[in-house]
Design an enzyme around this catalytic site. Structure first.
Site, short mmCIF file in Angstrom:
data_model
loop_
_atom_site.label_atom_id
_atom_site.label_comp_id
_atom_site.label_asym_id
_atom_site.label_seq_id
_atom_site.Cartn_x
_atom_site.Cartn_y
_atom_site.Cartn_z
N HIS A 67 14.22 53.49 38.34
CA HIS A 67 15.08 54.46 37.19
C HIS A 67 14.97 52.81 36.02
O HIS A 67 13.85 51.57 36.44
CB HIS A 67 16.70 54.56 37.83
CG HIS A 67 17.73 53.34 37.92
ND1 HIS A 67 18.02 52.08 37.23
CD2 HIS A 67 17.64 53.21 39.38
CE1 HIS A 67 18.48 51.52 38.55
NE2 HIS A 67 18.03 52.49 39.55
N HIS B 17 22.21 57.18 30.43
CA HIS B 17 22.56 57.83 31.37
C HIS B 17 24.19 57.22 32.31
O HIS B 17 23.71 55.43 32.39
CB HIS B 17 21.52 58.62 32.06
CG HIS B 17 20.61 57.17 32.43
ND1 HIS B 17 19.65 56.82 31.71
CD2 HIS B 17 20.08 55.94 34.01
CE1 HIS B 17 18.84 56.00 32.45
NE2 HIS B 17 19.32 56.20 33.96
#
Length: 376
Positions: free
Chosen positions: A298, A62
């Site tokens: 994250h 991502h």
């Protein structure tokens, strides 16, 4: 669960290396209208910062925060590489899930993926299937094996009546749509079983819709027929998925540590005792922190945290106190990142071992440095 259509799944892809695989999934995200062309550079930069390999042959490339302006719509593209692609430290990847997400949406998506990517058998099936429908089913069929979280636990109940505890547990299970009238009638017709050490158990073979565990604990333990009552578990088993939890409960009682459930300070500690295979030492140290990072816990800050934890011998778990309160192993990046902890949420670290205090001190220092990131 995240939105996924059959058109978002691409079988039998081939890539000679990780960069090629990332570019292919980025092209798929672009073609699907999720991102503009510049997003691929963020995906490649992300890999340089920290590998997005999660384990069991699955990676989730991502973009970085600086390329989120290239995200047009939140979405994913799934690509299968049956021959594998080398990822990170020679880890073979067979399933690549490209993620396009703004803000902290990718953390929610990752949290939803954890039951899938934690299942080695399912991951293997996804790598080998030749049917889009089957891969879709394997990805989307990710319901948790049982429910045990803050919604099914009630503490500090002002009562000296076991029936009251039972009624509260039944209400919790009803609210979760886990039982029907047959379960309720059968449980109320039979007294709970005394397991010893203040722990009582009730269940039924009737009316079990979904696996769930409800727990009620009085503010002050009391006695019933000269036996102590400190906590009641009401369990409904739709299948065998609760066996692990019941074995953990049995182990606690066999070791004479049932009272740890009676003295656990909150829901998170109770869930930890019932779900984690903890070392036998009972002197656990805990520390609670608030996550300062703008983009949440994250992959990159999770990797820094895991690497710090691995420097110590103690057994360390993380619990998202503002979420499900289910603890995860601090040495496993996939589980830590999968907690989906966002900025401002509370994290509890539990450490057991000879260097537990030093470990928590190091973790505190890392969090005070914002886990290597700037804070908005």
């Amino acid at each position: 669960m995240f939105h996924l259509s059959l058109q978002d799944i691409h079988l039998a892809a081939h890539a000679d290396n990780k960069e090629s695989a990332i570019r292919q999934v980025a092209d798929a995200l672009t073609a699907a209208g999720y991102v503009s062309k510049g997003y691929v550079e963020g995906m490649l930069d992300r890999e340089i910062q920290s590998s997005t390999y999660l384990g069991n042959g699955i990676a989730i490339p991502h973009g970085t925060p600086t390329t989120r302006n290239n995200v047009l719509n939140t979405g994913v593209q799934v690509m299968q590489f049956p021959n594998g692609v080398t990822w990170g430290d020679h880890q073979p990847v067979y399933i690549v899930i490209g993620i396009a997400a703004k803000s902290g949406e990718h953390l929610n998506l990752l949290h939803q993926l954890i039951p899938i990517i934690s299942d080695e058998n399912r991951a293997s099936q996804m790598a080998k299937t030749t049917l889009v429908d089957e891969l879709y089913r394997l990805l989307m069929n990710s319901q948790p094996s049982y429910l045990l979280d803050a919604s099914t636990i009630t503490l500090d109940i002002d009562t000296c009546d076991l029936t009251t505890l039972q009624a509260i547990n039944i209400a919790r299970l009803q609210q979760a749509n886990a039982v029907n009238a047959d379960f309720i009638a059968d449980v109320l017709a039979r007294p709970p079983i005394n397991l010893g050490q203040g722990i009582w158990l009730s269940d039924s073979s009737l009316g079990n819709l979904h696996n769930a565990v409800a727990i009620a604990r009085p503010k002050t333990p009391f006695t019933l027929d000269k036996q102590p009552v400190g906590l009641l578990l009401t369990i409904n088993c739709a299948d065998d998925q609760l066996h692990t939890l019941l074995n953990q409960l049995s182990t606690l009682l066999q070791q004479g540590e049932g009272e740890r459930l009676l003295h656990a300070k909150d829901n998170a500690d109770i869930i930890t005792l019932l779900t984690m295979d903890m070392p036998q030492e009972t002197d656990a140290l805990t520390a609670d922190f608030i996550l300062p990072n703008e983009h949440g816990l994250h992959t990159r800050p999770s990797a820094l945290l895991v690497n710090t934890i691995k420097q110590f011998n103690s057994h360390i778990t993380l619990t998202r106190l503002d979420g499900s309160s289910v603890p995860v192993d601090g040495r496993k990046l996939m589980q830590v990142a999968g907690l989906g902890i966002k900025q401002g949420e509370r994290i509890r670290f539990t450490a057991i071992g000879s260097d537990a205090k030093d470990a928590l001190t190091a973790i505190e220092a890392l969090i005070n440095k914002n886990l290597g990131e700037e804070v908005a």
